[in-house]
Design a protein around this motif. Structure first.
Motif, PDB file in Angstrom:
ATOM      1  N   TRP A 148      42.835 -49.087-147.196  1.00 32.71           N
ATOM      2  CA  TRP A 148      44.076 -49.084-147.961  1.00 32.71           C
ATOM      3  C   TRP A 148      44.947 -47.873-147.635  1.00 32.71           C
ATOM      4  O   TRP A 148      46.178 -47.963-147.681  1.00 32.71           O
ATOM      5  N   ALA A 149      44.316 -46.736-147.323  1.00 30.97           N
ATOM      6  CA  ALA A 149      45.087 -45.516-147.060  1.00 30.97           C
ATOM      7  C   ALA A 149      45.970 -45.679-145.828  1.00 30.97           C
ATOM      8  O   ALA A 149      47.135 -45.247-145.814  1.00 30.97           O
ATOM      9  N   LEU A 150      45.431 -46.305-144.781  1.00 24.88           N
ATOM     10  CA  LEU A 150      46.215 -46.539-143.567  1.00 24.88           C
ATOM     11  C   LEU A 150      47.348 -47.517-143.838  1.00 24.88           C
ATOM     12  O   LEU A 150      48.484 -47.319-143.379  1.00 24.88           O
ATOM     13  N   LEU A 151      47.062 -48.572-144.598  1.00 21.66           N
ATOM     14  CA  LEU A 151      48.101 -49.548-144.927  1.00 21.66           C
ATOM     15  C   LEU A 151      49.231 -48.901-145.719  1.00 21.66           C
ATOM     16  O   LEU A 151      50.409 -49.194-145.492  1.00 21.66           O
ATOM     17  N   LEU A 152      48.870 -48.008-146.636  1.00 24.26           N
ATOM     18  CA  LEU A 152      49.882 -47.331-147.440  1.00 24.26           C
ATOM     19  C   LEU A 152      50.702 -46.369-146.585  1.00 24.26           C
ATOM     20  O   LEU A 152      51.927 -46.295-146.716  1.00 24.26           O
ATOM     21  N   ALA A 153      50.029 -45.657-145.686  1.00 22.78           N
ATOM     22  CA  ALA A 153      50.724 -44.699-144.823  1.00 22.78           C
ATOM     23  C   ALA A 153      51.698 -45.399-143.881  1.00 22.78           C
ATOM     24  O   ALA A 153      52.773 -44.860-143.576  1.00 22.78           O
ATOM     25  N   ARG A 154      51.336 -46.601-143.425  1.00 28.02           N
ATOM     26  CA  ARG A 154      52.215 -47.343-142.506  1.00 28.02           C
ATOM     27  C   ARG A 154      53.328 -48.077-143.225  1.00 28.02           C
ATOM     28  O   ARG A 154      54.215 -48.653-142.585  1.00 28.02           O
ATOM     29  N   GLY A 155      53.273 -48.094-144.561  1.00 28.38           N
ATOM     30  CA  GLY A 155      54.278 -48.824-145.313  1.00 28.38           C
ATOM     31  C   GLY A 155      54.029 -50.311-145.368  1.00 28.38           C
ATOM     32  O   GLY A 155      54.923 -51.087-145.722  1.00 28.38           O
ATOM     33  N   ASP A 156      52.798 -50.745-145.041  1.00 32.53           N
ATOM     34  CA  ASP A 156      52.468 -52.173-145.063  1.00 32.53           C
ATOM     35  C   ASP A 156      52.239 -52.679-146.483  1.00 32.53           C
ATOM     36  O   ASP A 156      52.241 -53.892-146.711  1.00 32.53           O
ATOM     37  N   ILE A 157      51.968 -51.768-147.419  1.00 34.09           N
ATOM     38  CA  ILE A 157      51.775 -52.136-148.825  1.00 34.09           C
ATOM     39  C   ILE A 157      52.583 -51.178-149.694  1.00 34.09           C
ATOM     40  O   ILE A 157      52.976 -50.091-149.259  1.00 34.09           O
ATOM     41  N   ASP A 158      52.811 -51.598-150.933  1.00 35.37           N
ATOM     42  CA  ASP A 158      53.517 -50.742-151.890  1.00 35.37           C
ATOM     43  C   ASP A 158      52.540 -49.941-152.742  1.00 35.37           C
ATOM     44  O   ASP A 158      52.827 -48.792-153.100  1.00 35.37           O
ATOM     45  N   LEU A 159      51.390 -50.553-153.077  1.00 35.58           N
ATOM     46  CA  LEU A 159      50.425 -49.944-153.982  1.00 35.58           C
ATOM     47  C   LEU A 159      49.017 -50.262-153.496  1.00 35.58           C
ATOM     48  O   LEU A 159      48.783 -51.297-152.878  1.00 35.58           O
ATOM     49  N   ALA A 160      48.090 -49.367-153.832  1.00 36.06           N
ATOM     50  CA  ALA A 160      46.678 -49.629-153.593  1.00 36.06           C
ATOM     51  C   ALA A 160      45.935 -49.522-154.917  1.00 36.06           C
ATOM     52  O   ALA A 160      46.249 -48.648-155.738  1.00 36.06           O
ATOM     53  N   VAL A 161      44.979 -50.409-155.143  1.00 31.48           N
ATOM     54  CA  VAL A 161      44.128 -50.345-156.329  1.00 31.48           C
ATOM     55  C   VAL A 161      42.720 -50.080-155.808  1.00 31.48           C
ATOM     56  O   VAL A 161      42.126 -50.943-155.155  1.00 31.48           O
ATOM     57  N   CYS A 162      42.203 -48.880-156.081  1.00 26.33           N
ATOM     58  CA  CYS A 162      40.995 -48.424-155.405  1.00 26.33           C
ATOM     59  C   CYS A 162      40.280 -47.376-156.248  1.00 26.33           C
ATOM     60  O   CYS A 162      40.715 -47.048-157.356  1.00 26.33           O
ATOM     61  N   ARG A 163      39.181 -46.852-155.713  1.00 29.67           N
ATOM     62  CA  ARG A 163      38.495 -45.738-156.348  1.00 29.67           C
ATOM     63  C   ARG A 163      39.345 -44.469-156.221  1.00 29.67           C
ATOM     64  O   ARG A 163      40.139 -44.333-155.301  1.00 29.67           O
ATOM     65  N   GLU A 164      39.155 -43.574-157.148  1.00 27.90           N
ATOM     66  CA  GLU A 164      39.890 -42.312-157.095  1.00 27.90           C
ATOM     67  C   GLU A 164      39.522 -41.551-155.823  1.00 27.90           C
ATOM     68  O   GLU A 164      38.349 -41.236-155.594  1.00 27.90           O
ATOM     69  N   PRO A 165      40.498 -41.265-154.962  1.00 28.08           N
ATOM     70  CA  PRO A 165      40.187 -40.534-153.726  1.00 28.08           C
ATOM     71  C   PRO A 165      39.998 -39.050-154.014  1.00 28.08           C
ATOM     72  O   PRO A 165      40.516 -38.523-155.003  1.00 28.08           O
TER      73      PRO A 165
END
Length: 322
Positions: A148-165
């Motif tokens: 999810w972090a890579l997708l967020l960095a590339r702008g492929d997603i708006d939000l990630a729902v995940c464990r606390e990094p």
């Protein structure tokens, strides 16, 4: 006669091959029938046969053997079919991404979520959100614990729902939504469910479906066995596939250590049961990772909505284990 090289074949494909050629190739490889392929993609049988002949002519190689009861890929066909399938899959993903991009800021939110967030939180939050905000379109994809972090960095997603990094990505913040903890999951008929008091030595005498190596659950599981100097009987199956975990627990008297969020949906449906460990085993919470700036109005609406569910979600969590 000119030599047929890889460059020559590539030039021919680029100049004359069409997506229909690849579609026919992939479907023939799957269905092994010209008739069924024609029916599945809405073409006539002669058209499918002609497309295959065109492709074989371009590549100067037979891709299928014609048999009395259908077709079978030749070695060349078996080599080419997976590549063609990847191209078509990439095209499908590209059209999804393009559609989401065109709708960005106009009532569309792109979300990547880990399995534990989907089962533990989004499976309840998203149906409620769609009723409250039917004009906002959600594009939800399941992702791994780090993808999810890579997708967020590339702008492929708006939000990630995940464990606390440990550290949110640069320019992002984490918004906790759901606390989590490790529980012992099993089928609803497991004999230990009738026991009021559990201890690790008794638990480790039972058969376990081991968590996959490399997961946080497996690390905790191995640490507990080391602490109690015992080797629990382990199933021969090790899987990250949640539906297979469900099937194993449902059909066999197995235990597994898992974050509650991962199995919550099945517990709510009565398909699985959970027991609290002899001592609490807290785990990192699930929440939203989002950009600190530039969030679209639709994404902000979604974020505000799921944040409003935080209290009710915790109450339902407690009721599920009551």
């Amino acid at each position: 006669m000119s030599l047929i090289t890889a460059t020559v074949l590539m030039n021919r494909l680029q100049a004359k091959a069409k997506l229909r050629h690849l579609q026919v190739l992939v479907m023939l490889g799957e269905l092994h029938s010209v008739k069924k392929t024609a029916e599945s993609i809405g073409l006539s049988q002669p058209a499918v046969s002609q497309l295959l002949a065109d492709l074989e002519s371009l590549l100067d190689v037979a891709l299928f053997d014609r048999l009395a009861r259908g077709v079978q890929p030749t070695p060349a066909g078996r080599e080419l079919i997976p590549m063609a399938a990847r191209i078509l899959e990439t095209m499908a993903q590209g059209t999804e991404a393009l559609t989401a991009l065109k709708l960005q800021g106009k009532g569309s939110v792109r979300i990547a979520a880990i399995a534990g967030a989907i089962s533990g939180f989004l499976s309840q939050a998203i149906p409620a959100f769609s009723l409250a905000h039917p004009h906002i379109q959600l594009h939800v994809m399941e992702t791994g614990s780090t993808e999810w972090a890579l997708l967020l960095a590339r702008g492929d997603i708006d939000l990630a729902v995940c464990r606390e990094p440990r550290t949110p990505p640069q320019g992002c913040r984490f918004w906790p939504l759901m606390p989590d903890r490790f529980v012992i999951a099993c089928g609803p008929q497991h004999p230990l469910l009738r026991r009021k008091a559990l201890n690790w030595p008794d638990l480790f005498r039972r058969a376990w479906l081991p968590p996959p190596v490399g997961t946080s659950a497996r690390t905790v599981f191995d640490q507990l066995m080391n602490e109690h100097e015992v080797q629990a009987p382990l199933s021969s199956v090790v899987t990250r596939v949640s539906s297979l975990t469900w099937a194993m627990l449902k059909q066999q008297h197995l235990l597994t250590l898992v974050p509650f969020g991962v199995v919550r949906q099945w517990v709510d449906a009565g398909e699985l049961a959970v027991m609290e460990p002899p001592a609490p085993l807290p785990f990192t919470p699930v929440g939203l990772v989002m950009p600190q700036e530039g969030l679209s109005s639709a994404a902000q609406t979604f974020a505000d909505f799921v944040a409003s569910l935080q209290g009710p979600a915790q109450e339902q969590d407690a009721q599920a284990l009551a």
